[in-house]
Design an enzyme around this catalytic site. Structure first.
Site, PDB file in Angstrom:
ATOM      1  NE  ARG A 170      -2.213   0.716   3.889  1.00 15.73           N
ATOM      2  CZ  ARG A 170      -1.505   1.420   4.778  1.00 15.73           C
ATOM      3  NH1 ARG A 170      -1.080   2.629   4.496  1.00 15.73           N
ATOM      4  NH2 ARG A 170      -1.204   0.886   5.951  1.00 15.73           N
ATOM      5  CG  HIS A 204      -5.799   1.900   6.685  1.00 19.55           C
ATOM      6  ND1 HIS A 204      -5.914   0.613   6.237  1.00 19.55           N
ATOM      7  CD2 HIS A 204      -6.964   2.171   7.323  1.00 19.55           C
ATOM      8  CE1 HIS A 204      -7.086   0.122   6.596  1.00 19.55           C
ATOM      9  NE2 HIS A 204      -7.744   1.062   7.253  1.00 19.55           N
ATOM     10  CE1 TYR A 235       1.487   2.395   8.752  1.00 20.43           C
ATOM     11  CE2 TYR A 235       0.268   4.037  10.002  1.00 20.43           C
ATOM     12  CZ  TYR A 235       0.389   3.242   8.875  1.00 20.43           C
ATOM     13  OH  TYR A 235      -0.554   3.293   7.894  1.00 20.43           O
TER      14      TYR A 235
HETATM   15  C1  LIG Z   1     -14.208  -6.755  11.752  1.00 20.18           C
HETATM   16  C2  LIG Z   1     -13.428  -5.478  11.668  1.00 20.18           C
HETATM   17  N1  LIG Z   1     -12.525  -5.188  12.626  1.00 20.18           N
HETATM   18  C3  LIG Z   1     -11.816  -4.034  12.571  1.00 20.18           C
HETATM   19  C4  LIG Z   1     -12.021  -3.150  11.535  1.00 20.18           C
HETATM   20  C5  LIG Z   1     -11.210  -1.872  11.453  1.00 20.18           C
HETATM   21  N2  LIG Z   1     -10.257  -1.971  10.340  1.00 20.18           N
HETATM   22  C6  LIG Z   1     -10.495  -1.401   9.158  1.00 20.18           C
HETATM   23  S1  LIG Z   1      -9.301  -1.734   8.048  1.00 20.18           S
HETATM   24  C7  LIG Z   1      -8.428  -2.649   9.146  1.00 20.18           C
HETATM   25  C8  LIG Z   1      -7.117  -3.285   8.752  1.00 20.18           C
HETATM   26  C9  LIG Z   1      -7.313  -4.271   7.672  1.00 20.18           C
HETATM   27  O1  LIG Z   1      -6.074  -4.746   7.235  1.00 20.18           O
HETATM   28  P1  LIG Z   1      -5.966  -5.734   6.028  1.00 20.18           P
HETATM   29  O2  LIG Z   1      -6.943  -6.842   6.172  1.00 20.18           O
HETATM   30  O3  LIG Z   1      -4.531  -6.103   5.903  1.00 20.18           O
HETATM   31  O4  LIG Z   1      -6.442  -4.879   4.761  1.00 20.18           O
HETATM   32  P2  LIG Z   1      -5.865  -3.508   4.178  1.00 20.18           P
HETATM   33  O5  LIG Z   1      -6.631  -2.392   4.864  1.00 20.18           O
HETATM   34  O6  LIG Z   1      -4.409  -3.438   4.449  1.00 20.18           O
HETATM   35  O7  LIG Z   1      -6.191  -3.544   2.722  1.00 20.18           O
HETATM   36  C10 LIG Z   1      -9.076  -2.690  10.376  1.00 20.18           C
HETATM   37  C11 LIG Z   1      -8.579  -3.403  11.565  1.00 20.18           C
HETATM   38  C12 LIG Z   1     -12.988  -3.485  10.553  1.00 20.18           C
HETATM   39  N3  LIG Z   1     -13.238  -2.701   9.498  1.00 20.18           N
HETATM   40  N4  LIG Z   1     -13.657  -4.651  10.642  1.00 20.18           N
END
Ligand SMILES: Cc1ncc(C[n+]2csc(CCOP(=O)(O)OP(=O)(O)O)c2C)c(N)n1
Length: 364
Positions: free
Chosen positions: A257, A261, A270
């Site tokens: 990425r 985020h 970070y």
């Molecule tokens: C069930 C749930 N827990 C927490 C969140 C908050 N949250 C949004 S994005 C994220 C990180 C996701 O990381 P990843 O799966 O690696 O996907 P990326 O955002 O890097 O594409 C979190 C914890 C959420 N949207 N849904």
């Protein structure tokens, strides 16, 4: 009692185009010219839309959004490799794929301005809406695939999720079900190295995400996710297996990425700028462009024309989005259950009662 080895496992890594756009001819998926150009178009559209959306968000014209910059290859190449009966169950970092399925940029903007109506995508019927609760879409994908299997369709489902999603129970339950039932699913983990501020190394002790497939007895492969040709090839092979009744596959797309985020995040807090600079050198878009130029299907003139038309399409979408009106703020309440429900109606009434106050606060 003898102690003997009963199983031995290995994990493969696939790259077709190296970081300089040089092709490994033995592995070339030989994408037809039209498909290749459309795939490149989707990747450029996704990148340019991120840039425009960032400005719109900073100007307060849309809300928070998660950019796909750097990750255009895994999603767009998967969509380009899919057949006309396959379904796509994505998350929220897959704009290129959604555009290839015919979702409009204006609706995408509407969604990110907070309107449920942005999830309504006329004419697009094999693509589930964006899923924000992490990993929740993965069992949905398996459900759709199981239904296809039940009906005897020769089709499959492609689902996307991040590296963070592999720590959720939903991921493991979905993988297990699909493997046991040999359901036609292609699981694609976009390992972009970060789940907000959590690095991949703190997410899982596994050396690769691909190896998680081994426990469920399905093929798993690690792919250079910034190599659109490798992704196309891996997804095609997985789809062929799924169509043939051989069950699911897990593809780990190693990518990055490059931006924040979401627009509510500051990645400088970070991760180092040196790390980000290193990944910019592996940018999937110039890599594919170099390959297309070497195959003599792309010129400087075509590049200029594409950029001009993409930017014009995005500007037209912004105008279309800003001219839209008449939305229903309580629309999400309509879809909680299939039939009206007293508790939901109570919540809807409470929401509608406080809405004027919130609007007054927001607009002074
Ligand atoms: C069930 C749930 N827990 C927490 C969140 C908050 N949250 C949004 S994005 C994220 C990180 C996701 O990381 P990843 O799966 O690696 O996907 P990326 O955002 O890097 O594409 C979190 C914890 C959420 N949207 N849904």
């Amino acid at each position: 009692m003898p102690l003997k080895e009963i199983e031995r496992f290995s994990v493969s890594y696939l790259q077709v185009l190296d970081e300089h756009g040089k092709l490994d001819a033995k592995l070339d998926p030989k994408i037809p010219k039209d498909t290749l150009v459309r795939l490149y178009h989707a990747m450029v559209m996704s990148r340019e839309t991120d840039q425009r959306m960032l400005k719109l968000q900073r100007q307060g014209r849309i809300g928070t959004f998660p950019p796909s910059t750097g990750q255009e290859a895994p999603t767009s190449a998967a969509a380009a490799a899919m057949g006309p009966k396959d379904w796509f169950v994505g998350c929220f970092r897959d704009l290129g794929a959604r555009w290839l399925f015919g979702e409009s940029i204006a609706r995408f903007l509407l969604y990110h301005a907070g309107w449920e109506e942005g999830n309504i995508t006329p004419g697009v019927d094999r693509c589930l809406p964006m899923s924000v609760p992490i990993a929740s879409q993965i069992p949905h994908a398996v459900g759709v695939a199981y239904a296809m299997q039940y009906r005897g369709d020769r089709a499959a489902v492609v689902t996307h999720f991040g590296d963070g999603a592999t720590s959720e129970g939903d991921f493991h339950e979905a993988m297990n079900f699909a493997a046991v039932w040999k359901s036609p699913v292609v699981f694609i983990c976009q390992n972009n190295q970060w789940a907000i501020s959590i690095p991949r190394s703190a997410q899982t002790a596994s050396a690769t995400i691909a190896q998680k497939a081994i426990a469920y007895q399905m093929p798993g492969i690690q792919v250079d996710g910034n190599d659109a040709l490798a992704m196309f090839r891996a997804v095609r092979e997985a789809l062929e297996r799924a169509y043939a009744g051989e069950g699911p596959t897990l593809i780990e797309a190693v990518t990055y990425r490059l931006m924040m985020h979401t627009t509510a995040d500051d990645p400088k807090k970070y991760r180092s700028e040196e790390e980000v600079a290193r990944w910019w050198k592996r940018d999937p878009i110039p890599r594919l462009r170099k390959y297309m130029e070497s195959r003599q299907v792309w010129t400087e003139k075509q590049e200029d024309a594409l950029l001009a038309s993409v930017r014009a399409e995005i500007e037209a979408a912004v105008k279309e989005f800003e001219a839209m009106s008449g939305f229903k703020p309580d629309l999400p309440f309509d879809h909680v259950f299939g039939a009206p429900h007293a508790e939901i109606e109570k919540q809807r009434a409470e929401f509608l009662a406080v809405l004027p106050m919130q609007e007054e606060q927001a607009h002074g």
